[in-house]
Enzyme design. Structure first.
Site, PDB file in Angstrom:
ATOM      1  N   ARG A   7      52.228  40.722  47.697  1.00  0.00           N
ATOM      2  CA  ARG A   7      52.043  39.419  47.101  1.00  0.00           C
ATOM      3  C   ARG A   7      50.578  39.509  46.229  1.00  0.00           C
ATOM      4  O   ARG A   7      49.720  39.793  46.769  1.00  0.00           O
ATOM      5  CB  ARG A   7      52.278  38.070  47.869  1.00  0.00           C
ATOM      6  CG  ARG A   7      51.888  36.984  47.202  1.00  0.00           C
ATOM      7  CD  ARG A   7      52.274  35.888  48.083  1.00  0.00           C
ATOM      8  NE  ARG A   7      51.159  35.760  49.249  1.00  0.00           N
ATOM      9  CZ  ARG A   7      50.176  35.111  49.300  1.00  0.00           C
ATOM     10  NH1 ARG A   7      49.472  34.577  48.029  1.00  0.00           N
ATOM     11  NH2 ARG A   7      49.495  34.921  50.434  1.00  0.00           N
ATOM     12  N   ALA A  50      46.537  27.328  53.290  1.00  0.00           N
ATOM     13  CA  ALA A  50      46.201  28.268  52.021  1.00  0.00           C
ATOM     14  C   ALA A  50      44.720  27.609  51.327  1.00  0.00           C
ATOM     15  O   ALA A  50      44.690  26.576  51.186  1.00  0.00           O
ATOM     16  CB  ALA A  50      47.144  27.753  50.834  1.00  0.00           C
ATOM     17  N   GLU A  60      40.706  35.978  41.828  1.00  0.00           N
ATOM     18  CA  GLU A  60      40.888  36.794  43.217  1.00  0.00           C
ATOM     19  C   GLU A  60      41.435  38.029  42.784  1.00  0.00           C
ATOM     20  O   GLU A  60      41.416  38.604  41.840  1.00  0.00           O
ATOM     21  CB  GLU A  60      41.865  35.898  44.116  1.00  0.00           C
ATOM     22  CG  GLU A  60      41.671  34.490  44.485  1.00  0.00           C
ATOM     23  CD  GLU A  60      42.525  33.853  45.281  1.00  0.00           C
ATOM     24  OE1 GLU A  60      43.080  34.534  46.189  1.00  0.00           O
ATOM     25  OE2 GLU A  60      42.031  32.712  45.561  1.00  0.00           O
ATOM     26  N   HIS A  80      46.339  40.321  55.462  1.00  0.00           N
ATOM     27  CA  HIS A  80      45.401  39.907  54.688  1.00  0.00           C
ATOM     28  C   HIS A  80      44.334  40.770  55.246  1.00  0.00           C
ATOM     29  O   HIS A  80      43.901  40.827  56.306  1.00  0.00           O
ATOM     30  CB  HIS A  80      45.145  38.417  54.953  1.00  0.00           C
ATOM     31  CG  HIS A  80      44.112  37.725  53.886  1.00  0.00           C
ATOM     32  ND1 HIS A  80      42.884  37.940  54.015  1.00  0.00           N
ATOM     33  CD2 HIS A  80      44.431  37.011  52.775  1.00  0.00           C
ATOM     34  CE1 HIS A  80      42.310  37.400  52.850  1.00  0.00           C
ATOM     35  NE2 HIS A  80      43.220  36.756  52.281  1.00  0.00           N
ATOM     36  N   HIS A  89      49.602  38.268  57.159  1.00  0.00           N
ATOM     37  CA  HIS A  89      49.358  36.886  56.611  1.00  0.00           C
ATOM     38  C   HIS A  89      50.429  36.423  55.951  1.00  0.00           C
ATOM     39  O   HIS A  89      50.706  35.279  55.852  1.00  0.00           O
ATOM     40  CB  HIS A  89      48.240  37.396  55.727  1.00  0.00           C
ATOM     41  CG  HIS A  89      47.946  36.208  54.684  1.00  0.00           C
ATOM     42  ND1 HIS A  89      47.507  34.981  55.253  1.00  0.00           N
ATOM     43  CD2 HIS A  89      48.086  35.811  53.387  1.00  0.00           C
ATOM     44  CE1 HIS A  89      47.132  33.942  54.060  1.00  0.00           C
ATOM     45  NE2 HIS A  89      47.507  34.822  52.918  1.00  0.00           N
ATOM     46  N   ARG A 115      45.709  43.337  48.069  1.00  0.00           N
ATOM     47  CA  ARG A 115      45.405  43.046  49.302  1.00  0.00           C
ATOM     48  C   ARG A 115      45.867  44.424  50.242  1.00  0.00           C
ATOM     49  O   ARG A 115      45.386  44.447  51.078  1.00  0.00           O
ATOM     50  CB  ARG A 115      46.377  41.983  49.796  1.00  0.00           C
ATOM     51  CG  ARG A 115      45.720  40.554  49.338  1.00  0.00           C
ATOM     52  CD  ARG A 115      46.517  39.478  49.792  1.00  0.00           C
ATOM     53  NE  ARG A 115      45.750  38.099  49.390  1.00  0.00           N
ATOM     54  CZ  ARG A 115      46.363  37.048  49.556  1.00  0.00           C
ATOM     55  NH1 ARG A 115      47.451  36.935  50.084  1.00  0.00           N
ATOM     56  NH2 ARG A 115      45.478  36.113  49.183  1.00  0.00           N
TER      57      ARG A 115
END
Length: 439
Positions: free
Chosen positions: A365, A46, A113, A228, A330, A269
């Site tokens: 997520r 991570a 992010e 991802h 991912h 994402r």
């Protein structure tokens, strides 16, 4: 068959398994196993960071960001638990020696992010997972009641009348052995090893999920797999190197083949992945360009030294040129269905981390929620198991264990390929079912 007796078995040595071990009674025997080496868990990989509720005013936006990213398919109660537990967990990590980046005045520094409405992510350069996991591992290795076995694979569980009494495992020399225990924790990661291109370690192949299918343990959303959007493109086979989402959160830009921006770089994402794939089709290229130069050389080398070095090794100097990036598998939002205490639908069997589905992530997520979710719900599993361990083991439990050991001696267990095929087939069927319902 060799028999080992423990109070608790934990399958997996990532942050979830380690944090559970640290919250179990120190006078009970804990056995932890991992399929590979201790450092080869996805927790070590991570990059970006770990979310935390900055203050009470941050609660509503943290909740909304998580729900929005998850397309509002999240279990709101689970998200609430994660957010409200976040600061306590961060303080525990700091007590374990985890060093998060700080400002010059000594206060914790926060970054942002994709899909976050504000900066709420703590980080350690671009190797936050390694920093957290290595410090937790060091703490666990100091415990005299915890034994760690590497190169050891769980191939089944011992169960009777929907209660788990332990596991069957295979050691590095292919020897089978049984472990009886009063509780079992599945913290064995995701399913990236089933994919040709993934950011995961290849040995993470959904073994616990296949075993769950075999024993009628309920799964939830096995088709919810996250891609991802930005991994370093390479024509070579093997695990893909992830370019952290925080790179774009800090200001990196995405360009098409004509060196034009084509999307908002901080989209969730799944939406970001869709935009990149669409642009790749337009450009007729297997990648798009990521430009880290807007961050400046100093920030690149201090905040993202691991990414900088890895790209150099692949022939790219991110301080001077763009790099090719491509989406890759991912993360797994589905998994073994658990409640808010990480209890599966089988008694005395718990699951946490990427193996489990507690509803926090919904259909997608939110960046940097994975480490936090894993820690919060691993601790909750340990709390429930502690209650079991406070009661004395009954003669009936021992009799069942002995009967299961005899049964195991005469059982032909599924091999690695058979387990992988069993789970992969279940995912295929679930995807087909969802598609049929959508028609």
């Amino acid at each position: 068959m060799k028999h080992v007796k423990a109070d608790v078995v934990i399958v997996g040595t990532g942050v979830s398994g380690l944090f559970a071990a640290l919250h179990l009674p120190k006078d009970k025997k804990i056995l932890m196993i991992t399929k590979d080496e201790l450092e080869n868990s996805d927790s070590f990989l991570a990059q970006g960071g770990i979310c935390v509720e900055r203050n009470e005013e941050d609660y509503d936006s943290f909740m909304e960001d998580t729900l929005k990213a998850g397309h509002y398919e999240n279990r709101r109660e689970s998200v609430d638990i994660m957010i409200r537990s976040s600061r306590e967990v961060i303080n525990e990590l700091i007590d374990c020696g985890v060093e998060f980046h700080k400002k010059e005045n000594g206060e914790l520094a926060y970054t942002r992010e994709g899909a976050h409405s504000k900066s709420r992510i703590l980080y350690h350069q671009d190797v936050t997972g390694k920093e957290i996991t290595s410090k937790l591992l060091a703490c666990v290795q100091k415990l005299s009641n915890v034994e760690l076995l590497t190169q050891t694979t769980m191939i089944d569980i011992l169960e009777e009348k929907n209660q788990c009494y332990g596991i069957v495992a295979r050691s590095a020399d292919k020897t089978l052995f049984a472990v009886t225990a009063r509780a079992v924790v599945w913290a064995c990661g995701g399913i990236g090893g089933l994919y040709e291109h993934s950011t995961n370690f290849p040995h993470l192949t959904g073994d616990a999920l296949a075993i769950a299918l075999k024993h009628g343990i309920e799964l939830e959303h096995p088709d919810y797999v996250q891609i991802h959007p930005t991994t370093l493109y390479s024509p070579k086979p093997g695990r893909r190197f992830l370019i952290s989402e925080s790179v774009r959160g800090e200001g990196a830009k995405l360009y098409n083949a004509k060196m034009e921006r084509f999307a908002n770089e901080v989209l969730p994402r799944d939406l970001m992945t869709a935009e990149i794939r669409k642009q790749m089709e337009i450009d007729h290229k297997p990648y798009v360009w990521l430009d880290m130069r807007p961050l400046g050389e100093a920030q690149i080398k201090t905040h993202f030294p691991n990414i900088y070095q890895k790209c150099l090794e692949e022939g790219f100097d991110v301080t001077k040129e763009c790099i090719p990036v491509v989406p890759a598998q991912h993360y797994f939002m589905g998994g073994v269905k658990v409640d808010k205490y990480s209890r599966t639908t089988m008694k005395c069997l718990y699951a946490s981390g990427e193996t489990s589905c507690n509803g926090v992530h919904g259909a997608n997520r939110l960046a940097s929620n994975s480490l936090l979710e894993s820690l919060v719900f691993a601790k909750r599993a340990a709390g429930q198991i502690t209650k079991i361990l406070e009661t004395k083991e009954t003669a009936e439990e021992e009799n069942v264990q002995n009967a299961l050991l005899k049964k195991a001696d005469a059982t032909k267990f599924l091999g690695k390929e058979e387990l992988q095929k069993l789970y992969a087939e279940s995912v295929r069927k679930e995807i087909e079912r969802v598609r049929e319902e959508a028609v």
